[in-house]
Design a protein around this motif. Structure first.
Motif, PDB file in Angstrom:
ATOM      1  N   VAL A  29      -5.277   2.217  -2.335  1.00 35.28           N
ATOM      2  CA  VAL A  29      -5.330   0.830  -1.818  1.00 35.28           C
ATOM      3  C   VAL A  29      -6.349   0.820  -0.892  1.00 35.28           C
ATOM      4  O   VAL A  29      -6.336   1.579  -0.088  1.00 35.28           O
TER       5      VAL A  29
ATOM      6  N   THR B 213      -7.143  -1.855   2.062  1.00 38.03           N
ATOM      7  CA  THR B 213      -6.547  -3.151   2.890  1.00 38.03           C
ATOM      8  C   THR B 213      -7.427  -3.803   3.629  1.00 38.03           C
ATOM      9  O   THR B 213      -8.156  -2.870   4.340  1.00 38.03           O
TER      10      THR B 213
ATOM     11  N   ASP C 271       1.073  -1.103   0.140  1.00 41.54           N
ATOM     12  CA  ASP C 271      -0.068   0.047   0.251  1.00 41.54           C
ATOM     13  C   ASP C 271       0.712   1.255  -0.066  1.00 41.54           C
ATOM     14  O   ASP C 271       0.717   2.156  -0.824  1.00 41.54           O
TER      15      ASP C 271
END
Length: 250
Positions: free
Chosen positions: A80, A82, A70
């Motif tokens: 990104v 997660t 990331d």
């Protein structure tokens, strides 16, 4: 509209939510559904092909925390997301997050409810003689076991089986041959390419599962569904129940 997935479970979830057409790249381990095999591969979380990911111009990349992917991608201006589901409850929330990402709020909750209902049916189909029996679920030719806290461990528990790798152990512990002998499981579950009994494991001939021919060797192509924290956990449960119903009853 343009998603790169760096985890097979994310790939499977996106497709199960009807968003397969948004995937423009996947990790090398994504194999389901079959159509993802046609997509560009971008390595994995451990060795991502950053240049190729950037070239695919994704709106967002799906990753797990702790791999620094990331940080590297965000420094290049790529968003990104997660996610890191550890439990069934986490997975339910994760599916809804991904559904919202696709512009389909509510779809993740509905998918989870459908999976949960199928799991309940499978629990009812478990022969009662298997309730409370001990199981050893082996991974990677004995390099690890599925602990009670893992996804497959939660599935085994939900079916009424008792995992010899209990919650006092890590999620995927390595159990020595002596540990398994002492635990004396009533059934053993492995991949199909693992010989049963395994060679060079002292004392295993005395284990109840082997003495009574009670072991499940799951075809390798189906094994991924058992261990991935994605939308096929009900399929994993179905495969276990199917195998147990074919074994001699305890």
């Amino acid at each position: 509209r343009r998603i790169v997935s760096l985890q097979p479970s994310f790939t499977e979830a996106i497709c199960a939510l009807g968003g397969c057409d948004t995937l423009v790249g996947v990790d090398r381990f994504s194999t389901w559904p079959q159509q993802v095999a046609l997509l560009p591969q971008v390595g994995s979380l451990r060795d991502p092909d950053i240049e190729r990911i950037v070239a695919l111009k994704p709106d967002v990349v799906l990753a797990r925390p702790g791999h620094k992917v990331d940080e590297r991608l965000e420094s290049l201006g790529i968003k990104v997301l997660t996610l890191n589901a550890q439990t069934y409850e986490d997975l339910a929330r994760e599916l809804e997050v991904l559904a919202t990402l696709l512009g389909r709020p509510g779809a993740g909750t509905r998918l989870w409810q459908q999976m949960h209902e199928r799991m309940a049916v499978l629990r009812s189909e478990m022969p009662r003689q298997w309730q409370g029996k001990k199981v050893y679920f082996e991974l990677h030719s004995g390099m690890a076991a599925a602990g009670e806290a893992s996804f497959i461990g939660q599935t085994l528990h939900g079916l009424g089986l008792v995992n010899i790798a209990g919650r006092d152990l890590p999620m995927y512990p390595k159990l020595g041959p002596e540990y398994v002998v002492r635990a004396n499981p009533g059934v053993i579950i492995t991949m199909a390419d693992m010989p049963v009994p395994p060679p060079k494991r002292q004392g295993w001939s005395s284990i109840a599962a082997l003495r009574n021919q009670r072991y499940c060797r799951i075809p390798n192509a189906e094994f991924d569904a058992l261990v991935r924290p994605g939308p096929r956990i009900d399929e994993a449960a179905r495969r276990i129940v199917q195998c147990l119903r074919q074994l001699p009853l305890p």
